[in-house]
Design an enzyme around this catalytic site. Structure first.
Site, PDB file in Angstrom:
ATOM      1  CG  HIS A 184       4.258  -1.712   4.915  1.00 42.34           C
ATOM      2  ND1 HIS A 184       3.129  -2.246   4.338  1.00 42.34           N
ATOM      3  CD2 HIS A 184       4.721  -0.778   4.048  1.00 42.34           C
ATOM      4  CE1 HIS A 184       2.922  -1.674   3.167  1.00 42.34           C
ATOM      5  NE2 HIS A 184       3.867  -0.771   2.959  1.00 42.34           N
TER       6      HIS A 184
ATOM      7  CB  CYS B 184       1.030   1.326   3.375  1.00 39.75           C
ATOM      8  SG  CYS B 184       2.218   2.309   2.471  1.00 39.75           S
TER       9      CYS B 184
ATOM     10  CD  GLU C 287       2.548  -4.877   6.748  1.00 44.93           C
ATOM     11  OE1 GLU C 287       2.245  -4.003   7.599  1.00 44.93           O
ATOM     12  OE2 GLU C 287       2.490  -4.671   5.515  1.00 44.93           O
TER      13      GLU C 287
HETATM   14  N1  GLN Z   1       0.437   3.360  -3.467  1.00 45.77           N
HETATM   15  C1  GLN Z   1       0.703   4.019  -2.249  1.00 45.77           C
HETATM   16  C2  GLN Z   1       1.985   4.837  -2.286  1.00 45.77           C
HETATM   17  O1  GLN Z   1       2.817   4.638  -3.125  1.00 45.77           O
HETATM   18  C3  GLN Z   1       0.743   3.044  -1.083  1.00 45.77           C
HETATM   19  C4  GLN Z   1       1.895   2.094  -1.112  1.00 45.77           C
HETATM   20  C5  GLN Z   1       1.751   0.915  -0.201  1.00 45.77           C
HETATM   21  O2  GLN Z   1       0.653   0.570   0.240  1.00 45.77           O
HETATM   22  N2  GLN Z   1       2.842   0.241   0.070  1.00 45.77           N
HETATM   23  O3  GLN Z   1       2.189   5.710  -1.481  1.00 45.77           O
END
Ligand code: GLN
Length: 542
Positions: free
Chosen positions: A506, A380, A508
């Site tokens: 994600h 992410c 994970e």
């Molecule tokens: N801050 C980034 C976004 O909003 C990544 C978010 C995250 O890592 N969950 O896109």
């Protein structure tokens, strides 16, 4: 009709209530009983999505896009089920539903009270899990500790449930802690007696007590708890801190909890079969080698912020018959360019996060990984920083960024999703939950997954900016996973590098101890091949 097990906590928090619930779920599943779970959180936030990772730890995202408590992660991993938004209820949700009904005039002029209106809404949400899942048993964890002011309405609601559902259909399990006093070399039961008294004062008599302690509880102390708390001796179960959390189902089953639940709830059950789980624990305890991974993140001072990442790494390591050792690097501390420290690890993982602090440190770490051929996995925010780093390299300028960190950057390689541009409200408004992703044949990604379409869970507002996608591809970044319409880059990998890959979702959240995630599996496989140099220490927390 479903049966319910309500799990409360006493004495102190963090005694392993979530792990106990997850373990009970696994025990019942191993007897052929279908299970669902729910967490009731007494705080007034509607969900933990807006809370700081330092306050709350990780936000676990369900497949339907709910931002939930990390205990749901334990439930999914231990039981092998997928939960939905209905499995996490907060006081904030309950009160806002009741108040909005009141504003619509649905209470026909009545006075709205905690009992019965708020408790009825709570019971409705508990029963909804049973209806939707069609599970034979719903295990419900009440967050917090008995005696907390916020928790009272939930306790009152679960008290009413026994009367309404019938005595044989509801079981109360209380998880407490037995402190150890070194001077007299003994465990103490008094705090447990007090917390059970507190439960009984509100009308709940526990059917079983799980006593967490760092040492085995003696027969004497169990007798005492049985007598003072009015619980059968066989229902006072010692839960000694174990080497791995995944051992808890075995400990509870051996202590007789499975039989006790089946008997008390009158369940039709098969013989317990935890043999595969037992084999897995044996493998966890006898690793062939250790894999050293450096985690470069913003919130490493509070490791619960990365709970699922840590678990997914260990599941993947287990599949390689290895154990994982994580060195934690606060990304801020790497900002001065002190990245040589990272030479001591076999792989670098850069997980998710929000906001500007520590971003340049992540970028430095990723640059080091790219130049030094160290396997590197971005999740992410970790993907966004990998794209920024690659952009700086490809376009020969430092003026490459995400508009999250620099709105006026010359090369906004990461930008807000079009549908995010006019959203002001913070709660529940990100791109959330499961989306399909098409993999590009012949890429490392497609090879790792061994399939061509995957479904992964998202939680972000920003995305790769297509304006720069092709120039970056020309420079050696491959968009190896894209949305079905081809418009959103979901996975990137870097050419001519042993293993450099990142995803916008994600992964994970979908890793289980007995079913590791393919990307984590491949990453650990690559990390194992990396030789380390230097001594092994984390950077000091700044
Ligand atoms: N801050 C980034 C976004 O909003 C990544 C978010 C995250 O890592 N969950 O896109």
């Amino acid at each position: 009709m479903a049966k319910y097990i309500f799990v409360t906590g006493g004495v102190v928090s963090s005694v392993g209530k979530g792990i106990s619930v997850a373990s009970i779920g696994r025990i019942l599943k191993s007897r052929g009983i279908t299970v669902s779970t729910q967490k009731l959180d007494p705080y007034l936030n509607v969900d933990p999505g807006t809370m700081s990772p330092y306050q709350h730890g990780e936000v676990f995202v369900t497949r339907d896009g709910a931002e939930t408590d990390l205990d749901l992660g334990h439930y999914e991993r231990f039981i092998g089920i997928e939960l939905t938004k209905d499995s996490n209820v907060t006081s904030g949700q309950v009160y806002s539903a009741v108040i909005s009904q009141e504003r619509k005039g649905e209470f026909l002029g009545g006075t709205i009270q905690v009992v019965p209106h708020v408790t009825s809404e709570m019971k409705r949400r508990i029963r909804k899990v049973a209806q939707i899942s069609q599970a034979e048993v719903v295990i419900v964890e009440v967050g917090g500790t008995v005696g907390d002011i916020e928790g009272q309405p939930f306790l009152e609601a679960i008290r009413q449930m026994r009367k309404e559902e019938g005595r044989d259909n509801v079981l109360y399990i209380h998880v407490t802690f037995l402190p150890y006093i070194g001077a007299t070399d003994e465990l103490k039961s008094k705090p447990t007696q007090h917390s059970v008294n507190e439960l009984r004062r509100i009308g709940i008599q526990p059917d079983a007590i799980l006593c967490r302690s760092d040492r085995e509880a003696s027969e004497e102390i169990k007798d005492k708890i049985s007598l003072f708390c009015d619980v059968d001796k066989e229902a006072v179960i010692s839960l000694v801190t174990s080497e791995t959390i995944y051992e808890v189902p075995l400990l509870l089953e051996e202590a007789g909890l499975g039989n006790l639940i089946v008997e008390r709830l009158g369940l039709t059950a098969q013989e317990s079969d935890l043999s595969k789980w037992r084999d897995m624990i044996a493998r966890i305890k006898a690793p062939k080698e250790q894999v050293l991974i450096g985690l470069v993140g913003k919130y490493v001072e509070f490791q619960d912020s990365y709970y699922s990442v840590r678990e997914a790494l260990s599941h993947a390591a287990l599949a390689h018959n290895c154990e994982i050792k994580i060195l934690w690097f606060p990304s801020e501390a790497l900002e001065n360019g002190d990245v040589e420290q990272l030479r001591q690890v076999q792989g670098i993982i850069v997980p998710g996060g929000f906001g500007q602090r520590g971003i340049e440190g992540m970028i430095q770490a990723i640059k080091f990984a790219r130049e030094e051929n160290i396997p590197c996995f971005g999740l992410c925010l970790g993907m966004q920083t990998m794209v920024i780093e690659f952009g700086r390299h490809a376009f020969h300028t430092q003026n490459v960024n995400s508009t999250e960190f620099d709105e006026t950057t010359e090369y906004p390689v990461i930008d807000l999703l079009p549908e995010q541009k006019n959203i002001d409200s913070k709660g529940g408004t990100m791109r959330l939950g499961t989306y399909p992703c098409h993999l590009v044949a012949g890429t490392r990604t497609a090879q790792a997954y061994g399939t061509d379409v995957v479904y992964e869970r998202h939680r972000h507002r920003f995305e790769v900016n297509n304006r720069f996608r092709h120039p970056m591809e020309d420079a050696g970044m491959i968009a190896s996973g894209v949305s079905p319409d081809g418009k959103l880059v979901e996975i990137v990998e870097i050419k001519d590098h042993p293993w450099m890959l990142a995803c916008q979702f994600h992964p994970e959240f979908k890793s289980h101890p007995d079913a590791p995630h393919p990307l984590f599996l491949d990453f650990i496989g690559a990390a194992r091949k990396t030789l380390v140099t230097g001594t092994q220490t984390s950077l000091p927390i700044v």
